[in-house]
Design a protein around this motif. Structure first.
Motif, PDB file in Angstrom:
ATOM      1  N   THR A 105       0.659  -1.328  -0.026  1.00  0.00           N
ATOM      2  CA  THR A 105       0.087   0.078  -0.133  1.00  0.00           C
ATOM      3  C   THR A 105       0.403   1.089  -0.168  1.00  0.00           C
ATOM      4  OG1 THR A 105      -1.591  -1.728   1.530  1.00  0.00           O
ATOM      5  CG2 THR A 105      -2.035   1.384   0.923  1.00  0.00           C
ATOM      6  N   TYR A 106      -0.016   2.622  -0.225  1.00  0.00           N
ATOM      7  CA  TYR A 106       1.190   3.818  -1.405  1.00  0.00           C
ATOM      8  C   TYR A 106       0.821   4.611  -0.251  1.00  0.00           C
ATOM      9  CZ  TYR A 106       3.931   6.525  -3.931  1.00  0.00           C
ATOM     10  OH  TYR A 106       5.283   7.935  -3.594  1.00  0.00           O
ATOM     11  N   GLN A 107       1.488   4.912   0.883  1.00  0.00           N
ATOM     12  CA  GLN A 107       0.706   5.691   2.106  1.00  0.00           C
ATOM     13  C   GLN A 107       1.367   7.550   1.185  1.00  0.00           C
ATOM     14  OE1 GLN A 107      -0.925   4.890   4.660  1.00  0.00           O
ATOM     15  NE2 GLN A 107      -0.167   2.186   4.861  1.00  0.00           N
TER      16      GLN A 107
ATOM     17  N   GLU B 139      -7.123  15.107   1.153  1.00  0.00           N
ATOM     18  CA  GLU B 139      -7.196  13.971   2.323  1.00  0.00           C
ATOM     19  C   GLU B 139      -8.333  12.806   1.100  1.00  0.00           C
ATOM     20  OE1 GLU B 139      -7.828  13.656   6.213  1.00  0.00           O
ATOM     21  OE2 GLU B 139      -7.339  11.205   5.702  1.00  0.00           O
TER      22      GLU B 139
ATOM     23  N   ARG C  15      -3.456   4.682  -0.238  1.00  0.00           N
ATOM     24  CA  ARG C  15      -3.757   5.044   2.028  1.00  0.00           C
ATOM     25  C   ARG C  15      -3.452   6.801   1.966  1.00  0.00           C
ATOM     26  NH1 ARG C  15      -4.937   0.264   4.177  1.00  0.00           N
ATOM     27  NH2 ARG C  15      -6.645  -0.661   3.445  1.00  0.00           N
ATOM     28  N   CYS C  16      -4.436   8.116   2.217  1.00  0.00           N
ATOM     29  CA  CYS C  16      -4.737   8.553   2.381  1.00  0.00           C
ATOM     30  C   CYS C  16      -4.622   9.489   4.072  1.00  0.00           C
ATOM     31  CB  CYS C  16      -4.965   9.471   2.192  1.00  0.00           C
ATOM     32  SG  CYS C  16      -5.382   9.395   0.121  1.00  0.00           S
ATOM     33  N   ASP C  17      -3.541  10.106   4.616  1.00  0.00           N
ATOM     34  CA  ASP C  17      -3.870  11.030   5.876  1.00  0.00           C
ATOM     35  C   ASP C  17      -3.605  12.371   5.687  1.00  0.00           C
ATOM     36  OD1 ASP C  17      -4.231  11.100   8.736  1.00  0.00           O
ATOM     37  OD2 ASP C  17      -2.729   9.773   9.580  1.00  0.00           O
TER      38      ASP C  17
ATOM     39  N   ASP D 272       6.160  10.706  10.891  1.00  0.00           N
ATOM     40  CA  ASP D 272       5.212  10.385   9.637  1.00  0.00           C
ATOM     41  C   ASP D 272       6.697  10.676   8.587  1.00  0.00           C
ATOM     42  OD1 ASP D 272       2.735  10.766  10.842  1.00  0.00           O
ATOM     43  OD2 ASP D 272       3.132  13.447  10.895  1.00  0.00           O
TER      44      ASP D 272
ATOM     45  N   LYS E 165       7.075   6.761   7.869  1.00  0.00           N
ATOM     46  CA  LYS E 165       5.084   5.706   8.066  1.00  0.00           C
ATOM     47  C   LYS E 165       4.808   6.044   6.991  1.00  0.00           C
ATOM     48  CE  LYS E 165       4.155   6.286  12.510  1.00  0.00           C
ATOM     49  NZ  LYS E 165       3.008   8.236  13.727  1.00  0.00           N
ATOM     50  N   PHE E 166       4.952   6.912   5.879  1.00  0.00           N
ATOM     51  CA  PHE E 166       4.455   7.897   4.368  1.00  0.00           C
ATOM     52  C   PHE E 166       5.681   8.046   3.662  1.00  0.00           C
ATOM     53  CE2 PHE E 166       1.923   9.321   7.832  1.00  0.00           C
ATOM     54  CZ  PHE E 166       0.604   8.909   7.481  1.00  0.00           C
ATOM     55  N   ASP E 167       5.406   7.384   1.828  1.00  0.00           N
ATOM     56  CA  ASP E 167       5.764   7.422   1.106  1.00  0.00           C
ATOM     57  C   ASP E 167       6.310   8.710   0.593  1.00  0.00           C
ATOM     58  OD1 ASP E 167       6.143   4.466   0.330  1.00  0.00           O
ATOM     59  OD2 ASP E 167       3.821   4.422   0.875  1.00  0.00           O
TER      60      ASP E 167
END
Ligand code: 4NP
Length: 161
Positions: free
Chosen positions: A2-4, A20, A37-39, A78, A81-83
């Protein structure tokens, strides 16, 4: 895998929750919910725990998009955790970059407007102290930029296969 994606603005109650939720809307439309996935987060602590601004929610609702979420502050974990980390304006960009611990962290940070193709803006304007038209503009600009970002991610995925 999953790409974050993480969208970042100042307060995390106007621009980044809009980005988002707009992105989630487009991801669902394209059936990509399992792969992206988005945040979102804010560089400031001003509105921690708050829902998206009501004026922003009204503007998004006019385009059929429901804004959900609770503001939180960006923090250095973060980066791990994120790409990809999308800053709404240059100030957000520099505030995030100032927290980066490595070149790898820095390489993850981009300006959201780099992905817009129909709007000339280089930053998503802060609508907080302005009128209704500013909120509508943010939604339309973000619809354009999110579309461009999703196309970019889809192209990258296709090329990586
Ligand atoms: P956002 O908008 O960064 O798009 O969430 C703002 C929200 C709050 C404030 C400024 C901008 N503020 O100054 O409280």
């Amino acid at each position: 895998m999953t790409y974050q994606l993480l969208f970042v603005c100042l307060g995390n109650i106007c621009r980044s929750p809009s980005a988002e939720n707009i992105m989630n809307h487009l991801i669902e439309q394209r059936g990509l919910s399992d792969s992206i996935r988005c945040d979102s987060a804010g560089t400031s602590s001003y509105h921690i725990g708050a829902p998206p601004d009501e004026r922003m929610r009204m503007a998004a609702a006019k385009r059929g998009i429901r804004l959900q979420g609770q503001a939180r502050q960006f923090n250095i974990t973060d980066f791990g955790k994120f790409d990809l980390i999308l800053a709404m304006d240059r100030e957000n960009y520099f505030d995030i970059m100032a927290l980066a611990r490595s070149q790898q962290d820095k390489n993850k940070v981009r300006l959201m407007c780099d992905y817009a193709s129909h709007y000339p803006d280089q930053e998503v304007p802060d609508p907080y102290y302005g009128g209704e038209s500013g909120f509508n503009y943010v939604i339309d600009l973000l619809l354009d930029a999110c579309e461009g970002l999703l196309n970019d991610l889809s192209d990258a995925q296709t090329q990586g296969e």
